[in-house]
Design a protein around this motif. Structure first.
Motif, PDB file in Angstrom:
ATOM      1  N   ARG A   1       0.820  -1.210   0.000  1.00  0.00           N
ATOM      2  CA  ARG A   1       0.000   0.000   0.000  1.00  0.00           C
ATOM      3  C   ARG A   1       0.858   1.265   0.000  1.00  0.00           C
ATOM      4  O   ARG A   1       1.970   1.268   0.514  1.00  0.00           O
ATOM      5  N   CYS A   2       0.281   2.313  -0.570  1.00  0.00           N
ATOM      6  CA  CYS A   2       1.005   3.589  -0.610  1.00  0.00           C
ATOM      7  C   CYS A   2      -0.018   4.710  -0.783  1.00  0.00           C
ATOM      8  O   CYS A   2      -1.018   4.546  -1.487  1.00  0.00           O
ATOM      9  N   LEU A   3       0.274   5.811  -0.136  1.00  0.00           N
ATOM     10  CA  LEU A   3      -0.570   7.008  -0.211  1.00  0.00           C
ATOM     11  C   LEU A   3      -0.797   7.471  -1.652  1.00  0.00           C
ATOM     12  O   LEU A   3      -1.832   8.019  -1.989  1.00  0.00           O
ATOM     13  N   TYR A   4       0.192   7.234  -2.510  1.00  0.00           N
ATOM     14  CA  TYR A   4       0.120   7.718  -3.891  1.00  0.00           C
ATOM     15  C   TYR A   4      -0.437   6.662  -4.847  1.00  0.00           C
ATOM     16  O   TYR A   4      -0.548   6.895  -6.041  1.00  0.00           O
ATOM     17  N   TYR A   5      -0.741   5.472  -4.307  1.00  0.00           N
ATOM     18  CA  TYR A   5      -1.205   4.362  -5.155  1.00  0.00           C
ATOM     19  C   TYR A   5      -2.658   3.996  -4.857  1.00  0.00           C
ATOM     20  O   TYR A   5      -3.458   3.817  -5.779  1.00  0.00           O
ATOM     21  N   ASN A   6      -3.020   3.889  -3.599  1.00  0.00           N
ATOM     22  CA  ASN A   6      -4.385   3.485  -3.236  1.00  0.00           C
ATOM     23  C   ASN A   6      -5.324   4.681  -3.351  1.00  0.00           C
ATOM     24  O   ASN A   6      -5.829   5.218  -2.350  1.00  0.00           O
TER      25      ASN A   6
ATOM     26  N   PHE B   1       0.504   9.500 -12.380  1.00  0.00           N
ATOM     27  CA  PHE B   1       0.679   8.081 -11.997  1.00  0.00           C
ATOM     28  C   PHE B   1       2.022   7.871 -11.280  1.00  0.00           C
ATOM     29  O   PHE B   1       2.702   8.829 -10.932  1.00  0.00           O
ATOM     30  N   CYS B   2       2.370   6.594 -11.062  1.00  0.00           N
ATOM     31  CA  CYS B   2       3.650   6.302 -10.412  1.00  0.00           C
ATOM     32  C   CYS B   2       4.154   4.949 -10.881  1.00  0.00           C
ATOM     33  O   CYS B   2       3.453   4.206 -11.566  1.00  0.00           O
ATOM     34  N   LEU B   3       5.359   4.637 -10.456  1.00  0.00           N
ATOM     35  CA  LEU B   3       6.060   3.435 -10.901  1.00  0.00           C
ATOM     36  C   LEU B   3       5.262   2.142 -10.727  1.00  0.00           C
ATOM     37  O   LEU B   3       5.342   1.239 -11.550  1.00  0.00           O
ATOM     38  N   LYS B   4       4.492   2.047  -9.656  1.00  0.00           N
ATOM     39  CA  LYS B   4       3.776   0.794  -9.391  1.00  0.00           C
ATOM     40  C   LYS B   4       2.690   0.543 -10.430  1.00  0.00           C
ATOM     41  O   LYS B   4       2.356  -0.596 -10.718  1.00  0.00           O
ATOM     42  N   LYS B   5       2.117   1.622 -10.987  1.00  0.00           N
ATOM     43  CA  LYS B   5       1.056   1.445 -11.981  1.00  0.00           C
ATOM     44  C   LYS B   5       1.007   2.645 -12.924  1.00  0.00           C
ATOM     45  O   LYS B   5       0.810   3.775 -12.477  1.00  0.00           O
TER      46      LYS B   5
ATOM     47  N   THR C   1       7.711   7.302 -12.281  1.00  0.00           N
ATOM     48  CA  THR C   1       8.461   7.848 -11.152  1.00  0.00           C
ATOM     49  C   THR C   1       7.846   7.422  -9.826  1.00  0.00           C
ATOM     50  O   THR C   1       6.681   7.024  -9.787  1.00  0.00           O
ATOM     51  N   CYS C   2       8.642   7.478  -8.783  1.00  0.00           N
ATOM     52  CA  CYS C   2       8.130   7.190  -7.443  1.00  0.00           C
ATOM     53  C   CYS C   2       8.019   8.510  -6.685  1.00  0.00           C
ATOM     54  O   CYS C   2       9.023   9.214  -6.534  1.00  0.00           O
ATOM     55  N   HIS C   3       6.822   8.833  -6.213  1.00  0.00           N
ATOM     56  CA  HIS C   3       6.630  10.110  -5.512  1.00  0.00           C
ATOM     57  C   HIS C   3       7.190  10.070  -4.097  1.00  0.00           C
ATOM     58  O   HIS C   3       7.285  11.094  -3.442  1.00  0.00           O
ATOM     59  N   VAL C   4       7.543   8.885  -3.629  1.00  0.00           N
ATOM     60  CA  VAL C   4       8.095   8.775  -2.273  1.00  0.00           C
ATOM     61  C   VAL C   4       9.609   8.962  -2.313  1.00  0.00           C
ATOM     62  O   VAL C   4      10.158   9.812  -1.620  1.00  0.00           O
TER      63      VAL C   4
ATOM     64  N   LYS D   1      12.727   2.458  -7.776  1.00  0.00           N
ATOM     65  CA  LYS D   1      12.217   1.350  -6.980  1.00  0.00           C
ATOM     66  C   LYS D   1      10.933   1.756  -6.258  1.00  0.00           C
ATOM     67  O   LYS D   1      10.850   2.870  -5.727  1.00  0.00           O
ATOM     68  N   CYS D   2       9.960   0.841  -6.253  1.00  0.00           N
ATOM     69  CA  CYS D   2       8.728   1.088  -5.508  1.00  0.00           C
ATOM     70  C   CYS D   2       8.929   0.609  -4.074  1.00  0.00           C
ATOM     71  O   CYS D   2       9.358  -0.518  -3.847  1.00  0.00           O
ATOM     72  N   VAL D   3       8.582   1.465  -3.126  1.00  0.00           N
ATOM     73  CA  VAL D   3       8.760   1.109  -1.716  1.00  0.00           C
ATOM     74  C   VAL D   3       7.405   1.073  -0.992  1.00  0.00           C
ATOM     75  O   VAL D   3       7.341   1.308   0.214  1.00  0.00           O
ATOM     76  N   ALA D   4       6.334   0.787  -1.748  1.00  0.00           N
ATOM     77  CA  ALA D   4       5.010   0.667  -1.111  1.00  0.00           C
ATOM     78  C   ALA D   4       5.092  -0.366   0.013  1.00  0.00           C
ATOM     79  O   ALA D   4       5.859  -1.328  -0.065  1.00  0.00           O
ATOM     80  N   ALA D   5       4.279  -0.157   1.060  1.00  0.00           N
ATOM     81  CA  ALA D   5       4.485  -0.915   2.300  1.00  0.00           C
ATOM     82  C   ALA D   5       3.599  -2.153   2.420  1.00  0.00           C
ATOM     83  O   ALA D   5       2.393  -2.094   2.158  1.00  0.00           O
TER      84      ALA D   5
END
Ligand code: FAD
Ligand code: SF4
Length: 331
Positions: free
Chosen positions: A122-127, A138-142, A146-149, A155-159
């Motif tokens: 999960r991530c604030l910028y993804y969910n 958008f972001c790297l996961k989808k 780029t990763c906003h974190v 690299k995606c660092v969603a938790a």
């Protein structure tokens, strides 16, 4: 109102039918267990599968079996069933506690252990909704680059945010994974990957079927286990921190083995080796040292609401809470 994109639904009745469908549809299919995470993710267009394979009619994936040393739990067993089960309360009480802290009552009655272990990161910028994510590029996961974190785009660092994984890692649980080629058993510690885009080893045709939890022992070593969680509302929310502790205590009341797991910080639950505790008693002083030691090894990120500095401070506080529960539930 958020609408789901169209997909075909499949309702296998047996494990064999389910694995055949997974093998047939591969990456164009998603498994639906309780659907408590999958369905919101479909509505947010985080996933757009052509096929959704529901496990709701596969009766053999539900149930709890207690043998001499192990509790085996079917992947479709609900979190509510786990919380209420007398054997799990007796032989792995921290698992009941962790399951009781997942979401709220309605979600626990639908949500399953398998779904919890396979939960997406999960991530604030993804969910967020499609429109919200589109507005941000958008972001790297989808769909993005780029990763906003981390801002590096590499690299995606969603938790990882699955509460039962936190404690099952401490208890040295294993999982059975099935596909059309057969079944394999792997330790949960080898199940998770440090990649926020996909943080477990499952392939599209894999089905998690059973979770094996070693039963609590009383001799020659006495297992103490505890779980604690930080979240906004006690009634429902995902973890901002989820902590598991486990101590094996010898006949002289000294620690013979210990492990701490911290979740909701990284893509993979973090396990901290604490061999330096071996030979010491579990006292308020050792618990305070342990809290400080764990805190020094964690750097919360900005992918979850709330100040990372505050969440870091809360690590020692919640390790203390988990240790107190471990002492309260001594076998
Ligand atoms: C408001 C809200 C609050 C929540 N709070 C929490 C919380 O505090 N803690 C927490 O841990 N979770 C929380 N959740 C997430 C979720 O409800 C739980 O994690 C639940 O246990 C997921 O189980 P499920 O059966 O519904 O999984 P599903 O949503 O059906 O599936 C989840 C994922 O697992 C995969 N999957 C499911 N079963 C299998 C299987 N047998 N083999 C292979 N892959 C499988 C699915 O394909 C999907 O990718 C929350 C959800 C909501 C909506
Ligand atoms: S950590 Fe970065 S790439 Fe991963 S979901 Fe969040 S913003 Fe996207």
């Amino acid at each position: 109102m958020l609408r789901m994109q169209p997909f075909h639904s499949e309702y296998p009745k047996t494990i064999e039918e389910a694995t055949a469908l997974l093998s047939q549809h591969g990456a164009s299919a998603k498994i639906c267990a309780g659907g408590t995470d999958l369905l919101p993710n479909l509505k947010h267009e985080l996933l757009t599968p052509q096929f959704v394979i529901s496990l709701s009619r596969v009766a053999s994936l539900r149930g709890i079996l207690v043998s001499e040393n192990t509790i085996s739990i079917g992947a479709m067993t609900t979190l509510e069933q786990i919380v209420k089960d007398k054997d799990i309360q007796r032989f792995a009480p921290s698992l009941c506690d962790a399951a009781s802290h997942v979401a709220g009552p309605q979600l626990k009655s639908m949500g399953t252990l398998g779904g919890n272990l396979c939960l997406d990161t999960r991530c604030l910028y993804y969910n967020q909704t499609y429109f919200w994510r589109e507005a941000l590029g958008f972001c790297l996961k989808k769909d993005g680059t780029t990763c906003h974190v981390t801002q590096t785009g590499k690299k995606c660092v969603a938790a990882a945010s699955n509460d039962t994984a936190t404690i099952l890692l401490c208890l040295d649980a294993s999982v059975d994974i099935l596909n059309q080629d057969g079944i394999r058993q792997i330790k949960l510690k080898d199940f998770y990957l440090g990649d926020g885009i996909k943080n477990n080893i499952l392939k599209p045709n894999d089905l998690l079927v059973t979770v094996h939890v070693p039963k609590r022992t009383t001799s020659p070593l006495k297992r103490l286990e505890g779980f604690a969680k930080l979240r906004h509302r006690e009634s429902i929310d995902f973890p901002m921190l989820s902590i598991g502790v486990r101590f094996d205590i010898d006949a002289q009341e000294k620690i013979a083995f210990s492990l701490v797991t911290i979740n909701a910080l990284f893509a993979r639950p973090k396990t901290i080796q604490t061999d330096w505790l071996i030979g010491q008693p579990l006292t308020s002083s050792t618990i305070a040292q342990l809290g400080q030691y764990a805190k020094d090894r964690c750097t919360p990120l900005t992918n979850i609401c709330d100040d990372p500095t505050w969440r870091k401070e809360m690590i020692a506080v919640h390790i203390k809470k988990a240790c107190e529960k471990a002492l309260e539930t001594t076998p």
